[in-house]
Design a protein around this motif. Sequence first.
Motif, mmCIF file in Angstrom:
data_model
loop_
_atom_site.group_PDB
_atom_site.id
_atom_site.type_symbol
_atom_site.label_atom_id
_atom_site.label_comp_id
_atom_site.label_asym_id
_atom_site.label_seq_id
_atom_site.Cartn_x
_atom_site.Cartn_y
_atom_site.Cartn_z
ATOM 1 N N PRO A 239 -9.151 -12.314 -7.742
ATOM 2 C CA PRO A 239 -8.279 -11.253 -8.257
ATOM 3 C C PRO A 239 -9.087 -10.272 -9.114
ATOM 4 O O PRO A 239 -9.772 -10.699 -10.047
ATOM 5 C CB PRO A 239 -7.233 -11.995 -9.089
ATOM 6 C CG PRO A 239 -7.664 -13.408 -9.171
ATOM 7 C CD PRO A 239 -8.790 -13.645 -8.230
ATOM 8 N N LYS A 242 -8.165 -9.610 -14.552
ATOM 9 C CA LYS A 242 -7.841 -10.870 -15.237
ATOM 10 C C LYS A 242 -7.537 -10.582 -16.703
ATOM 11 O O LYS A 242 -8.404 -10.231 -17.472
ATOM 12 C CB LYS A 242 -9.013 -11.853 -15.131
ATOM 13 C CG LYS A 242 -9.322 -12.295 -13.704
ATOM 14 C CD LYS A 242 -10.285 -13.488 -13.699
ATOM 15 C CE LYS A 242 -10.631 -13.940 -12.288
ATOM 16 N NZ LYS A 242 -11.696 -13.124 -11.650
ATOM 17 N N TYR A 248 -4.317 -10.658 -11.389
ATOM 18 C CA TYR A 248 -3.550 -10.066 -10.291
ATOM 19 C C TYR A 248 -4.418 -9.249 -9.362
ATOM 20 O O TYR A 248 -5.477 -8.750 -9.730
ATOM 21 C CB TYR A 248 -2.384 -9.226 -10.834
ATOM 22 C CG TYR A 248 -2.753 -8.160 -11.826
ATOM 23 C CD1 TYR A 248 -2.955 -8.482 -13.170
ATOM 24 C CD2 TYR A 248 -2.889 -6.837 -11.437
ATOM 25 C CE1 TYR A 248 -3.300 -7.507 -14.095
ATOM 26 C CE2 TYR A 248 -3.228 -5.855 -12.362
ATOM 27 C CZ TYR A 248 -3.434 -6.198 -13.690
ATOM 28 O OH TYR A 248 -3.777 -5.238 -14.596
ATOM 29 N N PHE A 249 -3.922 -9.144 -8.134
ATOM 30 C CA PHE A 249 -4.587 -8.368 -7.103
ATOM 31 C C PHE A 249 -4.112 -6.920 -7.226
ATOM 32 O O PHE A 249 -3.068 -6.549 -6.691
ATOM 33 C CB PHE A 249 -4.297 -8.960 -5.724
ATOM 34 C CG PHE A 249 -4.939 -10.317 -5.550
ATOM 35 C CD1 PHE A 249 -6.262 -10.428 -5.142
ATOM 36 C CD2 PHE A 249 -4.236 -11.480 -5.847
ATOM 37 C CE1 PHE A 249 -6.870 -11.669 -5.013
ATOM 38 C CE2 PHE A 249 -4.841 -12.723 -5.717
ATOM 39 C CZ PHE A 249 -6.156 -12.819 -5.299
ATOM 40 N N ASP A 250 -4.869 -6.131 -7.964
ATOM 41 C CA ASP A 250 -4.467 -4.774 -8.331
ATOM 42 C C ASP A 250 -4.712 -3.831 -7.158
ATOM 43 O O ASP A 250 -5.616 -2.998 -7.172
ATOM 44 C CB ASP A 250 -5.283 -4.355 -9.563
ATOM 45 C CG ASP A 250 -4.801 -3.053 -10.181
ATOM 46 O OD1 ASP A 250 -3.663 -2.638 -9.874
ATOM 47 O OD2 ASP A 250 -5.567 -2.458 -10.958
ATOM 48 N N THR A 251 -3.853 -3.941 -6.124
ATOM 49 C CA THR A 251 -4.144 -3.231 -4.873
ATOM 50 C C THR A 251 -4.115 -1.716 -5.023
ATOM 51 O O THR A 251 -4.796 -1.007 -4.300
ATOM 52 C CB THR A 251 -3.171 -3.665 -3.756
ATOM 53 O OG1 THR A 251 -1.845 -3.680 -4.301
ATOM 54 C CG2 THR A 251 -3.490 -5.061 -3.250
ATOM 55 N N GLU A 261 2.387 -6.759 -6.454
ATOM 56 C CA GLU A 261 1.043 -7.326 -6.407
ATOM 57 C C GLU A 261 1.081 -8.820 -6.698
ATOM 58 O O GLU A 261 1.677 -9.257 -7.695
ATOM 59 C CB GLU A 261 0.139 -6.600 -7.422
ATOM 60 C CG GLU A 261 -0.165 -5.169 -6.974
ATOM 61 C CD GLU A 261 -0.747 -4.274 -8.062
ATOM 62 O OE1 GLU A 261 -1.179 -3.154 -7.721
ATOM 63 O OE2 GLU A 261 -0.770 -4.677 -9.241
ATOM 64 N N ARG A 263 0.118 -12.378 -7.983
ATOM 65 C CA ARG A 263 -0.453 -12.671 -9.300
ATOM 66 C C ARG A 263 -0.570 -14.167 -9.575
ATOM 67 O O ARG A 263 0.054 -14.991 -8.907
ATOM 68 C CB ARG A 263 0.427 -12.035 -10.360
ATOM 69 C CG ARG A 263 1.890 -12.391 -10.100
ATOM 70 C CD ARG A 263 2.819 -11.993 -11.193
ATOM 71 N NE ARG A 263 3.061 -10.563 -11.260
ATOM 72 C CZ ARG A 263 3.880 -10.008 -12.157
ATOM 73 N NH1 ARG A 263 4.502 -10.759 -13.033
ATOM 74 N NH2 ARG A 263 4.079 -8.715 -12.163
ATOM 75 N N TYR A 271 -5.618 -19.976 -14.575
ATOM 76 C CA TYR A 271 -4.734 -19.210 -13.681
ATOM 77 C C TYR A 271 -4.159 -20.119 -12.597
ATOM 78 O O TYR A 271 -4.907 -20.805 -11.906
ATOM 79 C CB TYR A 271 -5.498 -18.053 -13.048
ATOM 80 C CG TYR A 271 -6.025 -17.070 -14.072
ATOM 81 C CD1 TYR A 271 -5.141 -16.337 -14.865
ATOM 82 C CD2 TYR A 271 -7.388 -16.891 -14.260
ATOM 83 C CE1 TYR A 271 -5.606 -15.441 -15.813
ATOM 84 C CE2 TYR A 271 -7.865 -16.000 -15.207
ATOM 85 C CZ TYR A 271 -6.965 -15.278 -15.987
ATOM 86 O OH TYR A 271 -7.426 -14.407 -16.929
ATOM 87 N N SER A 277 4.279 -16.017 -8.374
ATOM 88 C CA SER A 277 3.027 -15.437 -7.870
ATOM 89 C C SER A 277 3.303 -14.648 -6.597
ATOM 90 O O SER A 277 2.752 -13.578 -6.381
ATOM 91 C CB SER A 277 2.010 -16.536 -7.536
ATOM 92 O OG SER A 277 1.581 -17.196 -8.695
ATOM 93 N N SER A 310 -3.460 -12.528 0.752
ATOM 94 C CA SER A 310 -3.753 -11.979 -0.574
ATOM 95 C C SER A 310 -4.718 -12.899 -1.306
ATOM 96 O O SER A 310 -5.577 -12.442 -2.051
ATOM 97 C CB SER A 310 -2.474 -11.855 -1.413
ATOM 98 O OG SER A 310 -1.525 -11.066 -0.773
ATOM 99 N N CYS A 311 -4.559 -14.209 -1.136
ATOM 100 C CA CYS A 311 -5.379 -15.191 -1.858
ATOM 101 C C CYS A 311 -6.407 -15.864 -0.955
ATOM 102 O O CYS A 311 -7.541 -16.097 -1.363
ATOM 103 C CB CYS A 311 -4.493 -16.282 -2.463
ATOM 104 S SG CYS A 311 -3.484 -15.723 -3.839
#
Length: 314
Positions: A239, A242, A248-251, A261, A263, A271, A277, A310-311
Amino acid sequence: MHSAPRSTLPTLAAVLGLVFACTLAAPLPAAADTDIPTKFSNRGSVGNTRHNLSQRQVSGGGPTGQTMDSYRNDYEEVCVYCHTPHGANRSVAAPLWNRTMKVNTYQTYDLLGSASITQPVTPPGINSLTCLSCHDGTTAVDSIINMPGSGRYNPAQETVENTAFLNAEWDNRRGPDATAHMTLTATGCLACHASGAGPLGANATDFTAFAIGTDLRNDHPVGIRFPAAAGVGTDFKDPPRKEARLAYFDTNGNGRADAGEVRLYNTGEGYEVECASCHDPHGVPSAGPGSVFNPTFLRVSNAGSGVCLSCHTK
Ligand code: HEC
Ligand code: HEC
Ligand code: HEC
Ligand code: HEC
Ligand code: HEC
């Protein structure tokens, strides 16, 4: 991706009791074996989603909540089933949380003993327990601490569901008063919302898959720590943002954890993946403001397995 535990099948006596109670309560539409598309528009507001337990859509259409009036208090407001501006739950670190939070034991995913799990698992954190306070079926969906209007406040409700309080302090103005405060279980809401007619036979949408129960062995792990060594060369994406309590994945690169997003939550154990999430309980527009929400309250569309990717690097 979740399936309901089979252990929650009602006893015959319980079913017969419900059928009997229901016959007395109100005539119901004929049983049908079809699933009914949602009557909510799923856009604009949480009030236009299935998380509106008052059941009247904020704008236009929507289901008629009278069918449910005998089985839950109709607080005539959307947010109050989950939040309150005052008198919120002090026992949990969730935003102005208005719900009764029982202390339950969950069967976590690691108990399955899958060999490929490598990350530590802890009991579900608060960003899962909020959801489970309805979806595990142990607490009535209308069990709140502070009802709308003044004086209908009972701090003991923070951890204990008090049926007398739920009955005495609230009258449904738009239909009959609740004679039961149902949970998301086979003998509760699913008595109508089951496959086929259901024991209460009410021609209602099948919610079985949504009754998650306390056995989480058949659900994507929650309370599981995200690998610290993520990124290129590993099985996980790192991600980009932090903060102390949130990664989070700040796309869109705006430096804020937006609803759309995926998270991870840090409540003191690093985390972790929790229900929130992947899901936002208020609904997330699929293509900008006003557009229809992603299905099942997902933060990102799972078309092409978007949530998973995403992950996971797979
Ligand atoms: C079905 C339950 C539910 C309903 C109804 C609901 N919320 Fe929430 N809300 C939550 C949960 C759960 C969280 C915490 C999400 C998390 O863990 O990150 C939350 C978080 C929030 C937050 C803080 C974090 C964020 O996502 O912005 C705000 C503000 C909020 N809700 C406002 C509202 C308002 C206003 C309404 C009514 C219009 C509402 N909510 C209705 C469950 C609900
Ligand atoms: C106040 C009780 C309550 C809380 C809290 C709550 N839910 Fe729900 N949820 C419901 C009910 C009731 C429904 C509709 C019937 C059902 O699905 O069982 C529902 C439906 C859903 C659905 C299916 C939606 C659809 O359109 O098919 C999802 C997904 C969901 N909830 C996820 C969550 C998650 C994730 C959280 C926490 C962030 C959460 N819920 C918190 C009561 C709640
Ligand atoms: C006596 C039968 C009965 C019981 C009990 C019942 N419902 Fe319903 N419910 C219905 C019927 C009938 C509808 C309208 C048809 C439909 O959409 O499924 C409905 C609709 C809904 C909807 C809207 C579905 C949509 O997307 O349009 C939600 C959400 C819902 N019920 C939640 C609940 C919850 C939560 C409980 C338990 C507290 C509950 N119901 C108990 C009969 C029932
Ligand atoms: C890793 C991501 C992820 C996590 C964590 C997660 N979910 Fe889901 N959930 C999903 C996806 C993706 C779907 C949609 C599955 C589909 O469309 O078939 C879904 C669907 C659902 C549904 C609808 C029923 C179904 O099976 O489609 C409910 C209810 C739900 N989730 C609740 C929860 C709750 C409660 C938690 C926490 C205990 C949770 N989810 C944790 C990704 C997740
Ligand atoms: C928020 C991040 C995140 C998202 C989104 C996510 N996962 Fe995971 N997933 C994890 C973590 C962390 C683990 C634990 C990995 C480990 O222990 O090695 C995991 C584990 C798994 C496992 C391994 C289970 C086992 O027994 O070894 C599978 C399979 C999996 N996820 C599938 C999915 C699918 C399918 C989706 C999309 C619906 C998804 N994941 C979405 C973070 C995520």
